[in-house]
Scaffold this motif. Structure first.
Motif, short mmCIF file in Angstrom:
data_model
loop_
_atom_site.label_atom_id
_atom_site.label_comp_id
_atom_site.label_asym_id
_atom_site.label_seq_id
_atom_site.Cartn_x
_atom_site.Cartn_y
_atom_site.Cartn_z
N UNK A 326 0.95 -1.12 -0.10
CA UNK A 326 0.07 0.04 -0.09
C UNK A 326 1.19 1.42 -0.06
N UNK A 327 0.38 2.41 -0.53
CA UNK A 327 0.96 3.67 -0.74
C UNK A 327 0.06 4.44 0.10
N UNK A 328 0.39 5.08 1.25
CA UNK A 328 -0.49 5.97 1.96
C UNK A 328 0.16 7.55 1.86
N UNK A 329 -0.80 8.57 1.98
CA UNK A 329 -0.57 9.86 2.16
C UNK A 329 -0.97 10.50 3.61
N UNK A 330 -0.13 11.15 4.31
CA UNK A 330 -0.47 11.74 5.49
C UNK A 330 -0.17 13.29 5.42
N UNK A 331 -1.07 13.79 5.90
CA UNK A 331 -1.20 15.51 5.84
C UNK A 331 -0.60 15.84 7.10
N UNK A 332 0.94 16.17 7.17
CA UNK A 332 1.33 16.42 8.70
C UNK A 332 0.56 17.78 9.14
N UNK A 333 0.25 17.74 10.49
CA UNK A 333 -0.19 19.26 11.03
C UNK A 333 1.26 19.90 11.24
N UNK A 334 1.17 21.14 11.61
CA UNK A 334 2.32 21.91 11.73
C UNK A 334 3.00 21.64 13.10
N UNK A 335 1.99 21.13 13.94
CA UNK A 335 2.66 20.70 15.24
C UNK A 335 3.65 19.59 15.29
N UNK A 336 3.34 18.76 14.26
CA UNK A 336 4.09 17.59 13.79
C UNK A 336 5.57 17.68 13.31
N UNK A 337 5.52 18.87 12.58
CA UNK A 337 6.63 18.87 11.77
C UNK A 337 7.52 20.31 11.97
N UNK A 338 6.89 21.34 12.60
CA UNK A 338 7.54 22.60 12.86
C UNK A 338 8.37 22.40 14.32
N UNK A 339 9.70 22.79 14.06
CA UNK A 339 10.32 22.84 15.31
C UNK A 339 10.07 23.67 16.38
N UNK A 340 10.10 23.11 17.61
CA UNK A 340 9.65 23.85 18.87
C UNK A 340 10.83 24.82 19.16
N UNK A 341 10.22 26.23 19.73
CA UNK A 341 11.54 26.97 20.07
C UNK A 341 12.27 26.46 21.63
#
Length: 348
Positions: A326-341
């Motif tokens: 299977x090939x899946x597509x995930x739409x990351x939320x900003x909180x999942x991929x944006x660096x935390x300060x």
């Protein structure tokens, strides 16, 4: 020994990702998004290279199969030209094909090796294709010529390569990591023994060309800076482990906007990380099969990953009845991929 039992098999899509159809008939070896559009290419062990157009409307995704081409043997790797017009693919037939996918043209063979081609990249700054093979060479190709522009001997079989011009990193057998400055590609810039104790599975260059990530079969990632003055920033960390079970890190992808990265492993999980703060940003639920490959789209709003048997336990453990690819597509939320300060400790 890690196993995927019948109970786990029920949970093929625990992250409720969008599934791309139709699925390849065999295990998926690479996923590559166009650098210019939401067009996804997959290579697989059924000798096929397939292309889909992905469309997005709010929080929903759709996919439309566009075209496919065939190799004579399993296809192991793929890469896009930087203008998004052309796809390259290579594999067990020891050749690389150039497919003008946007114009609907026919594929042509543009590269040959003496053993399977396992990884490749287009080098925009040089208008060359670089291919890495189990024949212990890197070859650079001007696609208008039949012979390679340059053949670079490697110390061992190529397993993985990554380009962020002018940086090229190659991971070979015997834990060698070879760094090239593409302004002088005929000379090794640096040769490093992997900071990881076991076989290299994947490498990827930092977006700022200052170093690279390396992943191994032992569920560990190394973060390595090239500048000698930055060596104190180097570290390794464990991932894709479950108690005493250790799984291979199969794919490393930097987010094109935030500079964070994703790891995907044979445990069926993918995770998002920030190397600068040494934090895991998000751990996703484990799929019932390994994830052998993954790719972000050009703006990082879609993360594609494959779920299928990855052959790490050999043919005797492959059950075609249960091992759907299977090939899946995930739409990351900003909180999942944006660096935390980073929080200052307050200490001097």
């Amino acid at each position: 020994m890690a196993t995927f039992g019948a109970a786990a098999n029920a949970n093929t899509n625990p992250n409720k990702s969008y599934e791309v159809t139709p699925s390849p008939a065999d295990s998926i070896s690479s996923l590559s998004f166009s650098p210019r559009a939401d067009i996804l290419v997959a290579t697989s062990w059924d000798n096929q290279v397939r292309c889909w157009e992905i469309s997005r409307s709010g929080t929903s995704l759709a996919s439309a199969p566009k075209a496919s081409i065939s190799h004579d043997q399993p296809v192991l790797c793929s890469a896009w030209k930087d203008d998004g017009s052309t796809v390259f693919s290579g594999g067990c037939d020891k050749q690389a094909k150039m497919w003008p996918v946007l114009s609907g043209g026919q594929p042509v063979t543009v590269a040959m090796h003496d053993a399977p081609i396992v990884d490749m990249a287009w080098i925009p700054g040089m208008n060359l294709l670089v291919t890495g093979s189990w024949d212990k060479t890197l070859k650079y190709w001007d696609t208008r010529q039949q012979a390679p522009v340059h053949t670079q001997q490697l110390p061992d079989k190529c397993y993985s390569l990554s380009v962020k011009h002018p940086l090229l990193v190659v991971g070979t057998a015997d834990r060698n990591l070879i760094v090239f400055n593409l302004q002088n590609p005929q000379t090794e810039f640096k040769r490093i023994v992997s900071p990881l104790k076991y076989q290299t599975r994947c490498v990827t260059a930092f977006p700022d060309q200052q170093g690279f990530l390396v992943g191994s079969i032992e569920g560990r990632v190394g973060v390595h800076h090239l500048d000698d003055s930055q060596q104190n920033k180097n570290f390794t960390f464990k991932c894709h482990r479950d108690g005493n079970e250790i799984y291979s890190v199969n794919a490393l992808n930097f987010h094109p906007v935030h500079g964070t990265f994703a790891t995907a492993g044979s445990d069926g999980a993918f995770n998002f990380w920030d190397k600068d703060s040494k934090q895991r940003l998000k751990a996703m639920s484990r799929c019932s099969q390994p994830i052998p490959c993954s790719s972000f789209n050009h703006d990082g709003s879609i993360y594609a990953y494959a779920s299928c048997y990855d052959w790490n336990k050999g043919a005797e453990n492959h059950n075609p009845a249960t091992a759907k690819s299977s090939i899946f597509l995930h739409m990351p939320q900003e909180s999942e991929v944006k660096a935390k300060p980073r929080v200052a400790s307050g200490r001097k």
